[in-house]
Design an enzyme around this catalytic site. Structure first.
Site, mmCIF file in Angstrom:
data_model
loop_
_atom_site.group_PDB
_atom_site.id
_atom_site.type_symbol
_atom_site.label_atom_id
_atom_site.label_comp_id
_atom_site.label_asym_id
_atom_site.label_seq_id
_atom_site.Cartn_x
_atom_site.Cartn_y
_atom_site.Cartn_z
ATOM 1 N N ASP A 186 -0.232 -3.892 6.190
ATOM 2 C CA ASP A 186 -0.934 -3.328 7.339
ATOM 3 C C ASP A 186 -2.411 -3.742 7.352
ATOM 4 O OD1 ASP A 186 1.439 -2.148 7.973
ATOM 5 O OD2 ASP A 186 0.783 -0.081 7.649
ATOM 6 N N HIS A 203 4.160 -4.502 10.881
ATOM 7 C CA HIS A 203 4.563 -3.810 12.115
ATOM 8 C C HIS A 203 4.605 -4.754 13.307
ATOM 9 C CE1 HIS A 203 4.216 0.428 10.678
ATOM 10 N NE2 HIS A 203 3.340 -0.107 9.836
ATOM 11 N N HIS A 219 -7.526 -0.330 5.407
ATOM 12 C CA HIS A 219 -6.431 0.507 5.932
ATOM 13 C C HIS A 219 -6.145 1.597 4.893
ATOM 14 C CE1 HIS A 219 -2.749 1.506 8.073
ATOM 15 N NE2 HIS A 219 -2.043 1.302 6.977
ATOM 16 N N ASP A 272 5.778 4.648 5.073
ATOM 17 C CA ASP A 272 6.626 3.679 5.776
ATOM 18 C C ASP A 272 6.653 2.315 5.072
ATOM 19 O OD1 ASP A 272 3.883 3.532 6.693
ATOM 20 O OD2 ASP A 272 4.561 2.143 8.246
ATOM 21 N N HIS A 273 6.062 2.265 3.886
ATOM 22 C CA HIS A 273 6.127 1.048 3.064
ATOM 23 C C HIS A 273 6.677 1.353 1.672
ATOM 24 C CE1 HIS A 273 3.632 -1.295 5.966
ATOM 25 N NE2 HIS A 273 3.350 -0.051 6.339
ATOM 26 N N HIS A 331 1.361 3.970 1.895
ATOM 27 C CA HIS A 331 1.899 4.735 3.032
ATOM 28 C C HIS A 331 3.419 4.838 2.971
ATOM 29 C CE1 HIS A 331 -1.934 4.147 5.667
ATOM 30 N NE2 HIS A 331 -2.030 5.173 4.832
ATOM 31 N N HIS A 356 0.844 -1.200 0.000
ATOM 32 C CA HIS A 356 0.000 0.000 0.000
ATOM 33 C C HIS A 356 0.876 1.245 0.000
ATOM 34 C CE1 HIS A 356 0.792 -0.463 4.300
ATOM 35 N NE2 HIS A 356 0.246 0.711 4.571
#
Ligand code: ZN
Ligand code: FE
Length: 255
Positions: free
Chosen positions: A133, A171, A114, A60-61, A58, A56
């Site tokens: 996530d 995570h 998400h 942090d990915h 975001h 996805h």
């Protein structure tokens, strides 16, 4: 032939994964949270990065995708529905597509909620699920973009995968998830056992991933939203599962 999975912790609580196809040497990163952490892991293993599979959009990915593309000749595959939000995307994936890593095939499973376009990757030969996530140990992703119905449907599809599936999620949230799960489902023995194991692992600073999907099916309240125990805990006996799921998600947000 089996794949080798290398897990590396990075950022504050992310996990990055490298997936190595032994037959061909092809190596994929599941998401690209942190360039330096990934480079260290690649060097440690002596692997050459060939692909990135993105769950996805975001940051942090996805943050390391463009920097990595400058350094490696790699193919980046990710959700078609988030193509405009993921710089460097080469291949647009939709539900039920297959991605190939050498001789290893992974099936794409849409898990919106998400984010609207979130996807998971399932290697059915080796029974590995990369859940990003969407699904965490004893939890699920925050519902930032989606609505409860489709999010619940996506989690149900993950629940249909074999019990022995190992889940590799994005995570380290297990301890907080366990505390919440116990607050609404305290008499669930499968849950209390999992929570104890998580406590022990975290006390020794060990990762709680991967986890066994079959155990999560019996302990994760988000995967049990259609079970009477969870309905009762939410004071929603007789309500539709997606309504109960939404109530559990809201309760976790407020926990
Ligand atoms: Zn995310
Ligand atoms: Fe994340």
């Amino acid at each position: 032939m089996p794949v080798i999975i290398h897990t590396y912790p990075c950022l504050s609580d992310n996990y990055g994964y490298l997936l190595h196809d032994q037959a061909t040497g092809a190596t994929a990163a599941i998401d690209a949270p942190d360039k330096n952490a990934m480079l260290e892991a690649l060097e440690l293993r002596g692997w050459n990065l060939t692909d990135i599979f993105v769950t996805h959009h975001h940051f942090d990915h996805t943050d390391a995708i463009v920097p990595l593309k400058k350094q490696f000749d790699i193919k980046v595959s990710g959700p078609a529905a988030e193509a405009d939000k993921i710089a460097g995307l080469d291949v647009k994936l939709s539900d039920n597509d297959t991605v190939e890593l050498g001789q290893t095939q992974l099936k794409v499973i849409a898990t919106p909620g998400h984010t609207l376009g979130h996807i998971c990757f399932f290697d059915s030969d080796n029974k590995n699920l990369f859940s990003g996530d969407a699904l965490f140990s004893l939890g699920c992703g925050r519902m930032f973009e989606g609505t409860p119905g489709p999010m619940w449907d996506g989690l149900k599809r993950l629940r249909e995968l074999p019990d022995e599936t190992l889940v590799h999620c994005g995570h380290e949230y297990s301890a907080a998830n366990a505390a919440f799960a116990l607050s609404i489902d305290p008499r669930n023995n499968a849950l209390t056992t999992r929570a104890q194991n998580i406590t022990l692992l975290r006390r020794n600073h060990q990762a709680t991933v991967p986890f066994v999907l079959g155990e999560d099916k019996r302990a994760n309240p988000f995967l049990r939203a259609d079970k009477p125990d969870i309905a009762q805990a939410m004071h929603l006996m007789g309500a539709a599962p997606q309504t109960i799921f939404a109530a559990v998600r809201k309760a976790k947000d407020d926990f």
